[in-house]
Design a protein around this motif. Structure first.
Motif, PDB file in Angstrom:
ATOM      1  N   HIS A 561       0.831  -1.198   0.000  1.00 17.81           N
ATOM      2  CA  HIS A 561       0.000   0.000   0.000  1.00 17.81           C
ATOM      3  C   HIS A 561       0.869   1.252   0.000  1.00 17.81           C
ATOM      4  O   HIS A 561       0.453   2.299  -0.499  1.00 17.81           O
ATOM      5  CB  HIS A 561      -0.896   0.032   1.252  1.00 17.81           C
ATOM      6  CG  HIS A 561      -1.939  -1.039   1.269  1.00 17.81           C
ATOM      7  ND1 HIS A 561      -3.007  -1.058   0.405  1.00 17.81           N
ATOM      8  CD2 HIS A 561      -2.074  -2.142   2.046  1.00 17.81           C
ATOM      9  CE1 HIS A 561      -3.761  -2.114   0.647  1.00 17.81           C
ATOM     10  NE2 HIS A 561      -3.215  -2.788   1.643  1.00 17.81           N
ATOM     11  N   THR A 567      -0.115   1.265  -3.556  1.00 14.34           N
ATOM     12  CA  THR A 567      -1.481   1.487  -4.030  1.00 14.34           C
ATOM     13  C   THR A 567      -2.000   2.884  -3.693  1.00 14.34           C
ATOM     14  O   THR A 567      -2.785   3.448  -4.458  1.00 14.34           O
ATOM     15  CB  THR A 567      -2.447   0.450  -3.429  1.00 14.34           C
ATOM     16  OG1 THR A 567      -2.404   0.531  -2.001  1.00 14.34           O
ATOM     17  CG2 THR A 567      -2.087  -0.950  -3.877  1.00 14.34           C
ATOM     18  N   THR A 666      -2.806  -4.610  -4.348  1.00 12.55           N
ATOM     19  CA  THR A 666      -1.613  -5.328  -3.891  1.00 12.55           C
ATOM     20  C   THR A 666      -1.561  -6.705  -4.547  1.00 12.55           C
ATOM     21  O   THR A 666      -2.579  -7.244  -4.972  1.00 12.55           O
ATOM     22  CB  THR A 666      -1.617  -5.511  -2.362  1.00 12.55           C
ATOM     23  OG1 THR A 666      -2.745  -6.299  -1.992  1.00 12.55           O
ATOM     24  CG2 THR A 666      -1.649  -4.168  -1.649  1.00 12.55           C
TER      25      THR A 666
END
Length: 741
Positions: A561, A567, A666
Motif C-alpha cells: 500500500h 497502491t 496489492t
C-alpha cells in the motif's frame, strides 16, 4: 434550543423538534432522512443514522448545518435522542402512524381514549392492561409491549455508546443484543471485541476503563483470545508458541506475566484454548483453530482410506481412448497424474503456468464422468471459478456457493451444505487451492460424503491464503497423500516469455528483461517517475498501440500500500488520469478518498448479507477481493451503486469503508485472478516484503502481457530473497501422526 441562525460551520449544534415526515429510512443501517418542525419555523430536513424514527416523535439532535447542492439547507445528525410525545393528541398521532407493530389508527384511538397521557407508561410497564380493550387479546397485548420496547431500546443504546463508537457501530450493537445491550456491556465490556465486527480490544478496553473496570479476569481472558485471533486474521497463524505468546501478551495487556499464566490456565480449563505440543514446543490454540485442524486432518485421511480403487489397466484404456479420439499424446508425468487422480481419495496437483494442469483435469473429468461419477468444480473466488469454467467448459462455482451459504438469526454466515446435508457429488475438484484457508477447507470437508474424492489443484509456490493456515503447502509437505508436481513447460507455453520468466523466477534465476518479446516488457524508471509512467501506459501508450479496448484488461499490481509506487499513490494518480473530475460526474468524499462515478473499486472484506441483483436474479454476498465499477452515486438516498461482473450492489454511504480503489491493487489481493495485461512497479521498499514468491505470484497473474516498470536491481533482489512469511500451523504434524498410527 439553540438559535437557528447559528453559523453552519460551527461545532456541534443542538436542535429539537417534532418529526413530521419520514422521507427515507434504511432498516439495515438506520440511515434516515426526515422533515422536522422546529418551533414555529418551517420544516427542516435532518439526515443521519436515526434508526426506528417515526412521525410524531420529538427528537433532540446534535450535529451541524450544511448546504446540499440539490436540496439546500440540511442538518447532519451526529447524535440524537428521542423523546416521547406527552399530550393525548400527540400520542394518538404517533401511534396511528403504525410505528408500533400491531397498532393502527382505530386501535390507537381506543388505547388513547382509555389511558390518555398514561398510554406510554402502560405500553412499557403494563402491556397486559391493553387486553382490557376490545379487539386486543392477551397475546397481542404482549406483542405490542415487546415491539414498543424495541422502538425505544435503541435510544438507550445509542446514548450509552455515543462517547465510544459511531452511529453504525451502535446500531450493530443494538441489532446483536437489543434492549439488553447496555446491561451486557456494563457487566462485561469485553464482549464487544469478541462479538461485534469493527470493535478492537483497545476500544473495548476504553469502554471498560470508563466504567471503572480495570485488569479484571474478564479483561485478561478477552485480551488473550483477541490477540491470538488477531494473529490468525492478520498473519495466518493457527497457534502461537507459548514462549512467544507470554511476552507479547505482557506487553500488550501491561500486566504481570503471572496474571496471564493464571488466565491462560483458566481458559484451558474452560476449553476455550488448547495447550498442544507442536514440533517439540508448547503452543496455544484458540478452540476454533484447533478444532478446524483436527477435523481437516482426520476427514482427509478418512477420504483417502475409503477411496474405491480402479484397476490401472482400465485407467490406461481410458487414457488411450482419449488420446485416440482427441489426437493427443499425454506426457509420462501427465499419465501418472491422471492415474493417481482417479485412484486417490485425496489428490494434489501442483505446478506453475504452462505445465499442463488444465489438460490433466479435463482428462480426469472425462474419465470420471464415463465412470458415472458426479463431479463438482469450485474455487475460492468468483474470478477463479469463472476462469475454471472457461478452461474446462463446465460450470464451476465458488466454494461458498457450492456449500449454499445462508445466514443465521444473528446474520452470521452458515453453510446449508454440511454434515447433516451432504453434497450429492462424488468428486470435488478445487482450483487455486493455495488460496483455501483452514476454515474454508473444514466447511467443504464437512459437506463431503464419506467416500467422496477430493482433487486439489494449485501452485504451492504462490502466496498462501489470506485467511489462517498454510493448507496447500502443509498437505504437500506432509507427503501423506498422492501428489504430482509438474515442472515441464510444454512447447506452446515455452513460446511465452511470461511463462518462461515465471519459472526462472521460481527457480531463483533472474528473468529476461531485455528481450523484445511481445508479451513481457521492462521499462527502466527511477522510483519518483514510476507512477507517472504507469499512468501514461494506461491512458496513452497501450491504447494507442493495441486499441482503446485494452484499457479494461489492464491491472496494476504492486507489493504494498505504501511507498513511491504503492497502491495509495498509484490509485490517486491513476484515478486522476483515467477518471478525472468532470461536470455531472458525481463523487463522494470518504476519509481522505474521493469515490467517483466510473471508478474501479474493490470490496476489501467479506460482506455476507449485502444484496445484489443481476437482471431477474437476486442474491446476497460480496467478497473480499471482488472488483467492480461505480455506476451511480445518489446523494438523495446517500447510496453508491457498484457493478461486479453484472451484479449490481447498492451501498449506503455508511458502508463505503468496505471499498477501496482498484486501479492498483496489492499482489496479495490479486491472488486467484488473472488479467490480460499486468503492470508491476519495481521500487525500493522493505526487503521483508520484496520476496521471490511475491514477484512470482505477480507475474503469473498475467494472461497476455507483463510490463515491469522501475528498477531492475529491485527485480533481482526479489528473486534473491526466498524468504517466506512464517505461519504457525499444525496440520502437517497432525496428518503425519494419523498416517503413522
Amino acid at each position: 434550543m439553540l438559535d437557528m441562525q447559528k453559523d453552519y460551520d460551527s461545532a456541534y449544534v443542538e436542535i429539537q423538534g417534532t418529526v413530521e415526515n419520514i422521507v427515507y429510512s434504511n432498516e439495515e443501517t438506520g440511515y434516515t432522512v426526515c422533515d422536522v418542525a422546529i418551533g414555529e419555523a418551517e420544516l427542516y430536513t435532518l439526515v443521519g443514522i436515526m434508526p426506528y424514527l417515526a412521525e410524531g416523535e420529538i427528537i433532540k439532535a446534535l450535529g451541524n448545518w450544511q448546504i446540499h447542492q440539490s436540496f439546500g439547507k440540511q442538518f447532519r445528525v451526529e447524535f440524537y435522542e428521542k423523546q416521547l410525545p406527552s399530550s393525548s393528541e400527540a400520542i394518538y398521532r404517533y401511534l396511528s402512524s403504525r410505528t408500533v407493530k400491531g397498532i393502527g389508527a382505530v386501535t390507537a384511538k381506543r388505547i388513547v381514549d382509555k389511558f390518555g397521557e398514561d398510554t406510554f407508561d402502560v405500553l412499557e410497564n403494563h402491556p397486559d392492561w391493553l387486553a382490557e380493550i376490545n379487539g386486543i387479546s392477551e397475546k397481542k397485548a404482549r406483542e405490542i409491549g415487546a415491539n414498543f420496547k424495541t422502538q425505544f431500546g435503541i435510544r438507550t443504546v445509542m446514548m450509552f455508546c455515543r462517547d465510544f463508537f459511531g452511529p453504525m457501530i451502535s446500531v450493530r450493537i443494538y441489532r446483536k443484543w437489543g434492549v439488553a445491550a447496555v446491561d451486557m456491556i456494563k457487566k462485561d465490556p469485553y464482549i464487544l471485541c469478541e462479538e461485534i465486527y469493527g470493535i478492537s480490544f483497545a476500544k473495548a478496553d476504553a469502554v471498560a476503563k470508563s466504567l471503572g473496570i480495570v485488569n479484571t479476569e474478564s479483561r485478561i481472558k478477552s485480551g488473550i483470545k483477541y490477540f491470538i485471533n488477531l494473529n490468525g486474521i492478520q498473519n495466518g497463524h493457527c497457534y502461537i508458541p507459548l514462549a512467544k505468546l507470554m511476552p507479547a501478551l505482557a506487553q500488550t495487556l501491561d500486566v504481570d506475566p503471572e496474571i496471564i499464566k493464571e488466565a491462560l490456565e483458566a481458559l484451558k480449563n474452560s476449553g476455550e484454548v488448547y495447550f498442544v505440543e507442536v514440533s517439540g514446543r508448547m503452543c496455544v490454540y484458540l478452540k476454533k483453530y484447533y478444532d478446524a485442524e483436527q477435523y481437516v486432518s482426520k476427514k482427509l485421511c478418512n477420504l483417502d482410506r475409503l477411496c474405491l480403487k480402479v484397476d490401472l489397466r482400465d485407467v490406461d484404456k481410458f487414457i488411450q481412448r482419449i488420446e485416440t479420439t482427441e489426437g493427443i499424446e499425454y506426457a509420462a508425468m501427465q499419465q501418472k497424474a491422471i492415474s493417481k487422480a482417479i485412484n486417490s481419495g485425496v489428490f494434489i496437483l501442483t505446478g506453475g503456468p504452462g505445465t499442463g494442469k488444465t489438460t490433466i483435469i479435463k482428462a480426469v473429468m472425462r474419465i470420471l464422468d464415463d465412470m458415472s461419477y458426479k463431479i463438482a468444480l469450485c474455487a475460492p473466488t468468483g474470478r477463479a471459478a469463472k476462469r475454471m469454467s472457461e478452461a474446462t467448459q463446465c460450470e464451476a462455482k465458488t466454494i461458498h456457493r457450492l456449500l449454499e451459504m445462508e445466514f443465521s438469526k444473528d446474520s452470521e454466515p452458515e453453510f446449508f451444505r454440511n454434515e447433516k446435508n451432504l453434497l450429492e457429488e462424488d468428486v470435488i475438484i478445487v482450483d487455486e487451492a493455495s488460496m483455501v484457508d483452514i476454515f474454508l477447507l473444514e466447511a467443504l470437508l464437512k459437506a463431503m460424503k464419506p467416500a467422496a474424492r477430493l482433487i486439489l489443484i494449485g501452485d504451492a509456490d504462490q502466496l498462501p491464503s489470506v485467511g489462517a493456515g498454510n493448507v496447500l503447502n502443509d498437505l504437500v509437505e506432509s507427503d501423506v497423500f498422492s501428489c504430482v508436481k509438474l515442472k515441464e513447460i510444454f512447447r506452446q507455453a515455452r513460446e511465452s516469455l511470461i511463462i518462461t520468466n515465471a519459472h526462472l523466477i521460481n527457480k531463483g534465476e533472474y528473468p529476461e528483461l531485455e528481450s523484445k518479446s511481445s508479451d513481457f516488457f521492462y521499462i527502466r524508471r527511477n522510483d519518483e517517475d514510476i507512477a507517472k509512467t504507469i499512468a501514461d501506459l494506461c491512458v496513452n501508450r497501450l491504447p494507442k498501440k493495441y486499441g482503446a479496448e485494452i484499457k479494461e484488461g489492464i491491472q496494476v499490481i504492486t507489493p504494498s500500500h505504501k511507498g513511491a509506487a504503492g497502491t495509495a499513490i498509484l490509485n490517486s494518480v491513476l484515478q486522476n488520469a483515467l477518471n478525472p473530475q468532470r461536470q455531472g460526474r458525481a463523487q463522494k468524499n470518504v476519509r481522505d478518498v474521493i469515490f467517483r462515478q466510473g471508478d474501479k473499486i474493490m470490496q476489501i472484506r467479506n460482506n455476507y448479507d449485502i444484496e445484489w441483483a443481476k437482471g431477474s436474479m437476486r442474491g446476497v454476498g460480496v467478497f473480499n477481493g471482488d472488483i467492480g465499477i461505480i455506476k451511480h452515486i445518489d446523494r438523495t438516498e446517500e447510496t453508491v451503486t457498484v457493478e461486479f461482473d453484472g451484479r449490481e450492489v447498492k451501498y449506503d454511504f455508511t458502508q463505503l469503508d468496505e471499498l477501496e480503489h482498484a486501479y492498483a491493487i496489492t499482489i496479495h489481493k490479486s491472488q486467484g485472478s488473472e488479467y490480460p495485461v499486468v503492470i508491476i512497479p519495481s521500487y525500493s521498499y522493505s526487503p521483508k516484503l520484496l520476496t521471490r514468491n511475491l514477484l512470482y505470484t505477480a507475474v503469473t497473474r498475467a494472461q497476455q502481457m507483463v510490463i515491469i516498470v522501475g528498477n531492475s536491481d529491485v527485480v533481482c533482489s526479489m528473486v534473491d530473497n526466498n524468504r517466506k512469511a512464517l505461519r504457525y500451523t499444525g496440520l502437517k504434524e497432525w496428518l503425519t501422526a494419523i498416517s503413522e498410527s
